[in-house]
Design an enzyme around this catalytic site. Structure first.
Site, PDB file in Angstrom:
ATOM      1  CB  THR A   1       4.644  -8.176   0.151  1.00 48.27           C
ATOM      2  OG1 THR A   1       3.434  -7.706   0.740  1.00 48.27           O
ATOM      3  CG2 THR A   1       5.820  -7.629   0.921  1.00 48.27           C
TER       4      THR A   1
ATOM      5  CE  LYS B   1       2.263 -12.063  -0.101  1.00 46.61           C
ATOM      6  NZ  LYS B   1       1.276 -11.334   0.706  1.00 46.61           N
TER       7      LYS B   1
ATOM      8  CG  HIS C   1       7.094  -1.258   7.005  1.00 47.04           C
ATOM      9  ND1 HIS C   1       7.243  -2.490   6.428  1.00 47.04           N
ATOM     10  CD2 HIS C   1       7.558  -1.374   8.266  1.00 47.04           C
ATOM     11  CE1 HIS C   1       7.756  -3.325   7.316  1.00 47.04           C
ATOM     12  NE2 HIS C   1       7.963  -2.666   8.440  1.00 47.04           N
TER      13      HIS C   1
ATOM     14  CE  LYS D   1      -1.942  -3.484  -5.292  1.00 42.20           C
ATOM     15  NZ  LYS D   1      -0.572  -3.712  -4.952  1.00 42.20           N
ATOM     16  NE  ARG D   2      -6.990  -1.885   4.086  1.00 42.52           N
ATOM     17  CZ  ARG D   2      -7.106  -1.502   5.359  1.00 42.52           C
ATOM     18  NH1 ARG D   2      -6.458  -2.140   6.307  1.00 42.52           N
ATOM     19  NH2 ARG D   2      -7.886  -0.501   5.723  1.00 42.52           N
TER      20      ARG D   2
ATOM     21  CE  LYS E   1      -1.958  -0.082  -0.527  1.00 41.01           C
ATOM     22  NZ  LYS E   1      -0.671  -0.774  -0.631  1.00 41.01           N
TER      23      LYS E   1
HETATM   24  O1  73E Z   1       4.414  -1.010   0.611  1.00 41.89           O
HETATM   25  C1  73E Z   1       3.910  -1.686   1.748  1.00 41.89           C
HETATM   26  C2  73E Z   1       4.944  -2.696   2.219  1.00 41.89           C
HETATM   27  O2  73E Z   1       5.117  -3.699   1.260  1.00 41.89           O
HETATM   28  C3  73E Z   1       3.633  -0.686   2.854  1.00 41.89           C
HETATM   29  O3  73E Z   1       2.631   0.224   2.438  1.00 41.89           O
HETATM   30  C4  73E Z   1       3.176  -1.421   4.097  1.00 41.89           C
HETATM   31  O4  73E Z   1       4.224  -2.316   4.494  1.00 41.89           O
HETATM   32  C5  73E Z   1       4.496  -3.324   3.521  1.00 41.89           C
HETATM   33  C6  73E Z   1       5.548  -4.251   4.086  1.00 41.89           C
HETATM   34  O5  73E Z   1       6.785  -3.635   4.148  1.00 41.89           O
HETATM   35  C7  73E Z   1       2.877  -0.488   5.199  1.00 41.89           C
HETATM   36  N1  73E Z   1       1.843  -0.551   6.051  1.00 41.89           N
HETATM   37  C8  73E Z   1       1.952   0.462   6.893  1.00 41.89           C
HETATM   38  N2  73E Z   1       3.001   1.154   6.573  1.00 41.89           N
HETATM   39  N3  73E Z   1       3.584   0.568   5.507  1.00 41.89           N
HETATM   40  C9  73E Z   1       1.067   0.783   7.988  1.00 41.89           C
HETATM   41  C10 73E Z   1       1.174   1.999   8.645  1.00 41.89           C
HETATM   42  C11 73E Z   1       0.331   2.308   9.664  1.00 41.89           C
HETATM   43  C12 73E Z   1      -0.631   1.408  10.066  1.00 41.89           C
HETATM   44  C13 73E Z   1      -0.730   0.200   9.425  1.00 41.89           C
HETATM   45  C14 73E Z   1       0.104  -0.109   8.392  1.00 41.89           C
END
Ligand code: 73E
Length: 861
Positions: A703, A707, A365, A592-593, A598
């Site tokens: 995501t 939405k 991700h 968002k976080r 970001k």
């Molecule tokens: O871009 C998003 C993505 O839409 C991405 O940053 C997020 O996953 C979403 C769903 O695919 C994400 N979170 C983490 N890595 N990618 C993550 C990594 C470590 C701990 C917690 C979350």
């Protein structure tokens, strides 16, 4: 050991158990019965909370009814299942979702009205299940909805954290944190299964190839039924709680050693206490790894136990099960499945490896290095000695084959020096190989599963992502651009060796929660316009709205829905942060976080610029400004210093701007604390503009962008993550696009060392912060330095670089907003073009192209 059916019920008429009746009167009766006998309340003097609880128990019963039928039917058909392994499931609230997905909204609506409430009133009583951080966890939740809706045999597996994501508050404008005690009022959405407990071992030693753990806990199951929409299927999210093997030591207690009497219990309960325990201490780090192996091992043991009820040949396992690893957190599954197959089931290495690599799939991700987990070999050896043996063997086999390939490649190009070979597109030799360095060593150092920590000489690490790629049948990214980037960066050599393993699966979100249920006004309008509500299950049908986008009548109704949603949000803002916001202003949102990549601070700098411009304008000129309400929400990780400063930046600017009489209603800036799923359900339908402005190449997908699009909110964004595909769907000219492209980022980062070309507006913004116009100049010093002082930092996320273009795009936004018909036409077009971003489509792609799982719909009885 799990106990299976002993009771003599064969001759009992269990098929004729009374199923719950779904007419409003029966439901009402049922609620009263539940509040009396399950909640123990007085039905003549009910509080709203008690009514919610009683009602939820009636829904639970209906869910379980369909759940039981689904599981029984699947068992009789024995199809292949997908198992979604995830450390996070950000489910939010369940009541509305369950009632609607079961198709009982009319009946429940009436029953609830008779009790003097609306569904929304009662829904507000429910705690969010915030068992996740952000997008990754919410994606898992959307996937559960789509797996159920599209009739796929598939379960989720994770951890039942006792405390969810922390509750965020504001203390004088700074983030404050409190534990999220989400289970305090009980949880009607889960079914406790004390009989389903799996033993999980830690520490100890390996003797004669057999692991004797020194510590063990029980992983005990809780099932969370997940209803599909427009189907009889109800599937399962099975979450494990960690319980001690020995709950209480009576001897210690009697000796007066009270702490020791419960020590084992506390250590065990730590494992499922919180999401991502702080990893600043050794115990914290170990605890995270414990959590991972805890739920992964329990899940695999559970699946193997069910598999063995119906099969005896493990070569059949890949035809009956696929585990998908949601990012690196569950990747210990590679070693754990190997261990169970070899040590428990007696398979040989090669056979076990063949099965493992056909049964696991991996989704990446993010390319953020801090999120790609690497465990110190020392920690792994101590906590999981047998797993470490297995990982070492996988690593040495992999390194052998990598070395052979590098050598073969060099031999194939006899004249080329290693350095020259490195510049070739298809070279396995890392590009940064130094002259004179052995190219084989260079490749192994860079792409070994076990490798040296570049920042700490002599410390060896296990690269979990690499193990996942090698140990699974496929690796995918979450948006087209992201899947492309990982092939050429973090997983370069793996891609060259196994190109067939790499895929893209662009994310999606569930249109039930994120459009139909959170935006009832728009749901009704869409259904009326399209003449049916089939779009809720077949989102591509929204494209039928395109032909009506210019219809003035529809545009007016469309705006009226947005207006109502804006009023709802304005009320929320007033009630929660006390700011009056004008509902004729543009609602401009970034939720968002909080993270530097970001770039919430880029947005803030543009807001400061707007503020300074309003202040500098004459009263006449001020009338030309488009009024804006800028809404922020998001949590900062507790140890993330800069993210916390970014929150304070929002609140500090808000305090000045919101109280400036000269500015009045032209600009409001609010930070809504404790952003979570249910708050998103209020904000998104009300938003008119949303920001998705990460530095190109940094956001996996995003995501919430999907939405917002579904809810007809225009997007201001960079060409990053899924924005790229959203732009393709709606037409790039209909989106407000700015900023550098991903391919230019590495070069620009280099060049920034001598960057001098600051936009004058940027300079003014920085000066205003450093002059203390928004309070405490000293506090903001390092936030400014980070992006503005190349001697201290190099503006890694390229804010200064993108600023002017961002302001240009903001101007385009203002201009378009003045033309409300055109704005609304685009808004309709956004919704109409959002069909591709349904998680139903995404799940279907996974099912066909990776999981090889087919739908099995439970027939109506
Ligand atoms: O871009 C998003 C993505 O839409 C991405 O940053 C997020 O996953 C979403 C769903 O695919 C994400 N979170 C983490 N890595 N990618 C993550 C990594 C470590 C701990 C917690 C979350």
């Amino acid at each position: 050991d799990v106990e299976r059916s002993q009771a003599k019920t064969d001759s009992l008429p269990v098929e004729h158990l009374p199923h719950p009746k779904n007419d409003p009167d029966s439901i009402e009766q049922d609620v009263l019965s539940k509040v009396s006998y399950t909640i123990g309340a007085d039905p003549k003097a009910l509080t709203t909370k008690q009514t919610y609880r009683g009602l939820a128990w009636t829904v639970r019963e209906r869910l379980i009814d369909s759940f039981n039928k689904t599981q029984e039917y699947w068992k009789s058909k024995d199809p292949k299942f997908v198992y979604y392994l995830s450390a996070e499931f950000l489910m939010g609230r369940s009541l509305t979702n369950a009632v609607y997905n079961l198709g009982l909204e009319g009946e429940y609506g009436e029953a609830i009205r008779k009790l003097g409430y609306s569904l929304e009133d009662l829904q507000d009583q429910e705690q969010n299940a915030s068992l996740g951080n952000g997008g990754l966890g919410r994606l898992a939740a959307c996937f559960m909805d789509s797996i159920a809706t599209t009739d796929l045999p598939g379960w989720g597996y994770g951890i039942r954290y006792k405390y969810g994501m922390f509750k965020q508050g504001l203390d004088k404008g700074f983030q404050s944190m409190a534990p999220d005690i989400w289970l305090s009022a009980g949880n009607p959405w889960e079914v406790y299964r004390p009989e389903l407990a799996y033993r999980i071992g830690f520490y100890g030693e390996v003797k004669d190839g057999k692991w004797i753990p020194a510590e063990s806990v029980n992983a005990v199951a809780y099932d969370n039924p997940i209803p599909g929409f427009g189907t009889n299927n109800v599937t399962n999210l099975r979450l494990f709680e960690s319980q001690p093997v020995n709950e209480f030591n009576l001897d210690f207690f009697n000796e007066g050693n009270f702490d020791e009497a419960t020590q084992e219990k506390r250590r065990a309960e730590d494992i499922s206490a919180v999401l991502y325990p702080n990893d600043a201490t050794d115990y914290g780090r170990e605890l995270r790894l414990k959590q991972q192996v805890f739920f992964v091992s329990a899940a695999i043991q559970d699946v193997i136990a069910r598999f063995k009820e119906q099969h005896s040949d493990f070569n059949e396992l890949p035809n009956k099960a696929v585990f998908t690893m949601n990012d690196t957190h569950p990747t210990i599954a590679v070693a754990e499945l190997m261990r169970l197959l070899i040590d428990q089931e007696g398979l040989d290495w090669d056979n076990a490896w063949a099965i493992t690599t056909k049964t696991l799939a991996f989704t990446n991700h993010t390319v953020m290095p801090e999120a790609l987990e690497k465990w110190p070999v020392k920690v792994m050896t101590k906590l999981l000695p047998r797993h470490m043996e297995i990982i070492s063997k996988i690593d040495s086999i992999w390194k052998g084959s990598l070395a052979d390939r590098v050598k073969a490649q060099i031999e194939a190009e006899p004249k080329a020096e290693a350095k020259a070979a490195a510049s070739e597109e298809s070279s396995l030799v890392p590009e940064d190989t130094e002259a004179g360095e052995d190219p084989v060593d260079a490749a192994l150092a860079k792409y070994g599963i076990i490798c040296e920590n570049p920042w700490e000489k002599g410390v060896k690490l296990v690269n979990m992502a690499f193990m996942a790629v090698i140990g699974s049948k496929s690796t995918n990214g979450v948006a087209a651009i992201h899947s492309d980037i990982i092939k050429h960066t973090i997983f370069k050599d793996f891609y060259e060796i196994y190109p067939e393993k790499f895929q893209n699966k662009t994310n999606g979100v569930t249109p039930r929660r994120w459009l139909a249920y959170c935006n009832p006004g728009l749901r009704e309008l869409i259904t009326k316009t399209l003449g049916s509500n089939e779009w809720i299950k077949h989102l591509e049908k929204l494209s039928g709205l395109k032909q009506h986008a210019e219809d003035k009548e529809l545009q007016a109704q469309w705006r009226a829905v947005k207006q109502e949603n804006k009023q709802r949000l304005a009320k929320y803002i007033k009630a929660n942060v006390g700011v009056d916001v004008p509902t004729n202003a543009m609602f401009d949102v970034q939720i968002k976080r909080i993270h530097e990549y970001k770039r919430q601070h880029l947005n803030m700098f543009s807001i400061i610029n707007r503020y300074l411009e309003i202040k500098a304008a004459s009263p006449e000129e001020r009338k030309k400004f488009v009024p804006r309400v800028c809404v922020f929400g998001g949590k900062a990780a507790s140890a993330y210093y800069m993210a916390k400063k970014m929150i304070r930046l929002v609140t500090a600017v808000g305090e000045v701007v919101n109280n400036d009489q000269e500015v009045g209603d032209l600009l409001k800036v609010v930070f809504l604390p404790d952003y979570n799923v249910s708050l998103a359900e209020v904000i998104i339908p009300a938003a008119e503009l949303s920001h998705h402005i990460s530095t190109a190449g940094t956001e996996g997908s995003g995501t919430s962008n999907m939405k917002f699009q579904m809810n007809g909110c225009l997007i201001l964004g960079t060409m990053d993550g899924a924005n790229v595909e959203i732009a393709q769907e709606i037409g790039k000219e209909n989106m407000f696009v700015f900023g550098v492209d991903a391919e230019d980022v590495p070069r620009l980062r280099e060049e920034r060392k001598d960057f001098k070309d600051y936009d004058p507006r940027w300079v003014k913004v920085m000066d205003s912060l450093l002059a203390g116009q928004f309070g405490d100049a000293e506090y903001f010093q390092d936030l400014v330095d980070n992006v503005n002082d190349m001697t201290k930092s190099n503006d890694w996320f390229l804010l200064a670089n993108d600023f002017a273009d961002y302001l240009r795009a903001q101007k385009d936004v203002d201009e378009l907003y003045k033309d409300q018909d055109e704005w609304t036409r685009r808004s309709i077009l956004y919704t109409a073009s959002s069909g591709f971003f349904s998680s139903d489509r995404c799940i279907d792609d996974y099912a066909r192209e990776i999981w090889e799982v087919e739908p099995v719909a439970v027939p109506s009885s």
